[in-house]
Scaffold this motif. Structure first.
Motif, PDB file in Angstrom:
ATOM      1  N   ALA A   1       2.045   4.200  -8.808  1.00  8.45           N
ATOM      2  CA  ALA A   1       0.728   4.060  -8.179  1.00  8.45           C
ATOM      3  C   ALA A   1      -0.154   3.115  -8.985  1.00  8.45           C
ATOM      4  O   ALA A   1      -0.907   2.314  -8.424  1.00  8.45           O
ATOM      5  CB  ALA A   1       0.063   5.428  -8.048  1.00  8.45           C
TER       6      ALA A   1
ATOM      7  N   ARG B   1       0.833  -1.213   0.000  1.00  8.36           N
ATOM      8  CA  ARG B   1       0.000   0.000   0.000  1.00  8.36           C
ATOM      9  C   ARG B   1       0.860   1.252   0.000  1.00  8.36           C
ATOM     10  O   ARG B   1       0.357   2.351   0.068  1.00  8.36           O
ATOM     11  CB  ARG B   1      -0.934  -0.003   1.198  1.00  8.36           C
ATOM     12  CG  ARG B   1      -1.938  -1.145   1.152  1.00  8.36           C
ATOM     13  CD  ARG B   1      -2.860  -1.122   2.333  1.00  8.36           C
ATOM     14  NE  ARG B   1      -3.625   0.083   2.413  1.00  8.36           N
ATOM     15  CZ  ARG B   1      -4.860   0.252   1.963  1.00  8.36           C
ATOM     16  NH1 ARG B   1      -5.477  -0.728   1.373  1.00  8.36           N
ATOM     17  NH2 ARG B   1      -5.488   1.399   2.105  1.00  8.36           N
TER      18      ARG B   1
ATOM     19  N   MET C   1      -4.493   7.126  -5.146  1.00 13.05           N
ATOM     20  CA  MET C   1      -3.130   6.956  -4.668  1.00 13.05           C
ATOM     21  C   MET C   1      -2.488   8.334  -4.605  1.00 13.05           C
ATOM     22  O   MET C   1      -2.411   9.038  -5.617  1.00 13.05           O
ATOM     23  CB  MET C   1      -2.324   6.079  -5.625  1.00 13.05           C
ATOM     24  CG  MET C   1      -2.933   4.728  -5.897  1.00 13.05           C
ATOM     25  SD  MET C   1      -2.671   3.646  -4.515  1.00 13.05           S
ATOM     26  CE  MET C   1      -3.556   2.221  -5.055  1.00 13.05           C
TER      27      MET C   1
ATOM     28  N   LEU D   1       0.372  -0.346  -7.973  1.00 11.73           N
ATOM     29  CA  LEU D   1      -0.318  -0.709  -6.734  1.00 11.73           C
ATOM     30  C   LEU D   1      -1.789  -1.035  -6.992  1.00 11.73           C
ATOM     31  O   LEU D   1      -2.332  -1.991  -6.435  1.00 11.73           O
ATOM     32  CB  LEU D   1      -0.222   0.425  -5.708  1.00 11.73           C
ATOM     33  CG  LEU D   1       1.109   0.627  -5.004  1.00 11.73           C
ATOM     34  CD1 LEU D   1       1.036   1.822  -4.063  1.00 11.73           C
ATOM     35  CD2 LEU D   1       1.540  -0.611  -4.260  1.00 11.73           C
ATOM     36  N   ILE D   2      -2.443  -0.254  -7.852  1.00 11.03           N
ATOM     37  CA  ILE D   2      -3.849  -0.510  -8.188  1.00 11.03           C
ATOM     38  C   ILE D   2      -3.975  -1.848  -8.907  1.00 11.03           C
ATOM     39  O   ILE D   2      -4.866  -2.647  -8.608  1.00 11.03           O
ATOM     40  CB  ILE D   2      -4.437   0.628  -9.045  1.00 11.03           C
ATOM     41  CG1 ILE D   2      -4.575   1.895  -8.214  1.00 11.03           C
ATOM     42  CG2 ILE D   2      -5.796   0.220  -9.629  1.00 11.03           C
ATOM     43  CD1 ILE D   2      -5.029   3.108  -9.008  1.00 11.03           C
TER      44      ILE D   2
ATOM     45  N   LYS E   1      -3.632  -4.645  -6.464  1.00 10.17           N
ATOM     46  CA  LYS E   1      -4.846  -4.728  -5.639  1.00 10.17           C
ATOM     47  C   LYS E   1      -5.973  -5.441  -6.397  1.00 10.17           C
ATOM     48  O   LYS E   1      -6.674  -6.271  -5.833  1.00 10.17           O
ATOM     49  CB  LYS E   1      -5.262  -3.303  -5.258  1.00 10.17           C
ATOM     50  CG  LYS E   1      -6.115  -3.215  -4.039  1.00 10.17           C
ATOM     51  CD  LYS E   1      -6.009  -1.804  -3.477  1.00 10.17           C
ATOM     52  CE  LYS E   1      -7.270  -1.052  -3.526  1.00 10.17           C
ATOM     53  NZ  LYS E   1      -7.201   0.265  -2.908  1.00 10.17           N
TER      54      LYS E   1
ATOM     55  N   LYS F   1       1.270   6.462  -1.715  1.00  8.11           N
ATOM     56  CA  LYS F   1       0.477   5.805  -0.673  1.00  8.11           C
ATOM     57  C   LYS F   1      -0.936   5.555  -1.166  1.00  8.11           C
ATOM     58  O   LYS F   1      -1.569   6.448  -1.724  1.00  8.11           O
ATOM     59  CB  LYS F   1       0.392   6.681   0.579  1.00  8.11           C
ATOM     60  CG  LYS F   1       1.631   6.702   1.407  1.00  8.11           C
ATOM     61  CD  LYS F   1       1.361   7.452   2.699  1.00  8.11           C
ATOM     62  CE  LYS F   1       2.562   7.395   3.610  1.00  8.11           C
ATOM     63  NZ  LYS F   1       2.283   8.089   4.888  1.00  8.11           N
ATOM     64  N   ASP F   2      -1.403   4.343  -0.920  1.00  5.21           N
ATOM     65  CA  ASP F   2      -2.787   3.973  -1.195  1.00  5.21           C
ATOM     66  C   ASP F   2      -3.619   4.474  -0.023  1.00  5.21           C
ATOM     67  O   ASP F   2      -3.481   3.983   1.092  1.00  5.21           O
ATOM     68  CB  ASP F   2      -2.887   2.451  -1.319  1.00  5.21           C
ATOM     69  CG  ASP F   2      -4.285   1.958  -1.604  1.00  5.21           C
ATOM     70  OD1 ASP F   2      -5.209   2.781  -1.762  1.00  5.21           O
ATOM     71  OD2 ASP F   2      -4.465   0.727  -1.666  1.00  5.21           O
TER      72      ASP F   2
ATOM     73  N   ASP G   1     -10.331   4.014  -6.515  1.00  5.63           N
ATOM     74  CA  ASP G   1      -8.988   4.013  -5.941  1.00  5.63           C
ATOM     75  C   ASP G   1      -8.356   5.383  -6.084  1.00  5.63           C
ATOM     76  O   ASP G   1      -8.464   6.033  -7.129  1.00  5.63           O
ATOM     77  CB  ASP G   1      -8.105   2.989  -6.662  1.00  5.63           C
ATOM     78  CG  ASP G   1      -8.403   1.574  -6.226  1.00  5.63           C
ATOM     79  OD1 ASP G   1      -8.523   1.357  -5.008  1.00  5.63           O
ATOM     80  OD2 ASP G   1      -8.505   0.701  -7.101  1.00  5.63           O
TER      81      ASP G   1
END
Length: 183
Positions: A171, A50, A76, A174-175, A178, A66-67, A74
């Motif tokens: 970012a 995250r 970020m 990260l998405i 997820k 940062k998530d 979403d």
């Protein structure tokens, strides 16, 4: 020389159960930066990565992604090394497609193409600001969860825009992670 002085970058991703780190190279293949997964190991095991921290050389933080916990789309956030927010990547839902934007310095940049396949353009009010393209990293790297993609930035982009674009590309990863974890 800072990562922000390079127009062509190659991101080599390293994944395992609890980390999502990167080595970042210039066009000549010299490592110019690296990304470390932040947060606790226990948190990463249950919720995934995250937070990502980009270092512009050993011990020189440049940005953090940062998530932010939220409901719905979403978001970020992208921070400079002093903790000041410099941008935000937002995943929005539009008719029959997902729209992803990066908000930076009062501008909205759009990721046009296939962002989750890492083949897209970054478009801003002045035109094309960058292009991201997935690259073949070899069979063994693919089997071990490593992917490689390039980012080519327009020569005229300034350091603030470059920081936000690089942060936005991280970012996006990260998405994507997820989404894979939740499917």
């Amino acid at each position: 020389m800072s990562i922000l002085d390079h127009s062509s970058l190659v991101f080599q991703q390293t994944k395992n159960f609890s980390k999502n780190d990167f080595a970042i190279f210039d066009a000549q293949g010299t490592q110019v930066a690296h990304v470390e997964t932040g947060g606790s190991t226990l948190g990463r095991m249950f919720a995934g990565a995250r937070e990502l921290n980009l270092f512009d050389g050993p011990g020189r933080p440049l940005l953090q992604v940062k998530d932010q916990a939220n409901i719905g789309r979403d978001k970020m956030d992208i921070f400079d090394p002093h903790g000041q927010q410099i941008g935000r990547l937002v995943k929005r839902f539009a008719f029959f497609k997902t729209r992803i934007t990066i908000e930076v310095l009062g501008e909205e940049l759009e990721l046009d193409g296939n962002p989750f396949g890492f083949n897209f353009q970054i478009l801003g009010p002045q035109g094309q600001m960058g292009v991201v393209a997935r690259e073949w990293s070899g069979g063994m790297n693919a089997l071990t969860g490593k992917s490689t993609y390039s980012l080519d930035l327009a020569e005229w982009t300034n350091h603030s825009q470059r920081m936000a674009i690089i942060g936005g590309v991280l970012a996006l990863d990260l998405i994507r992670e997820k989404q894979e974890r939740n499917s």
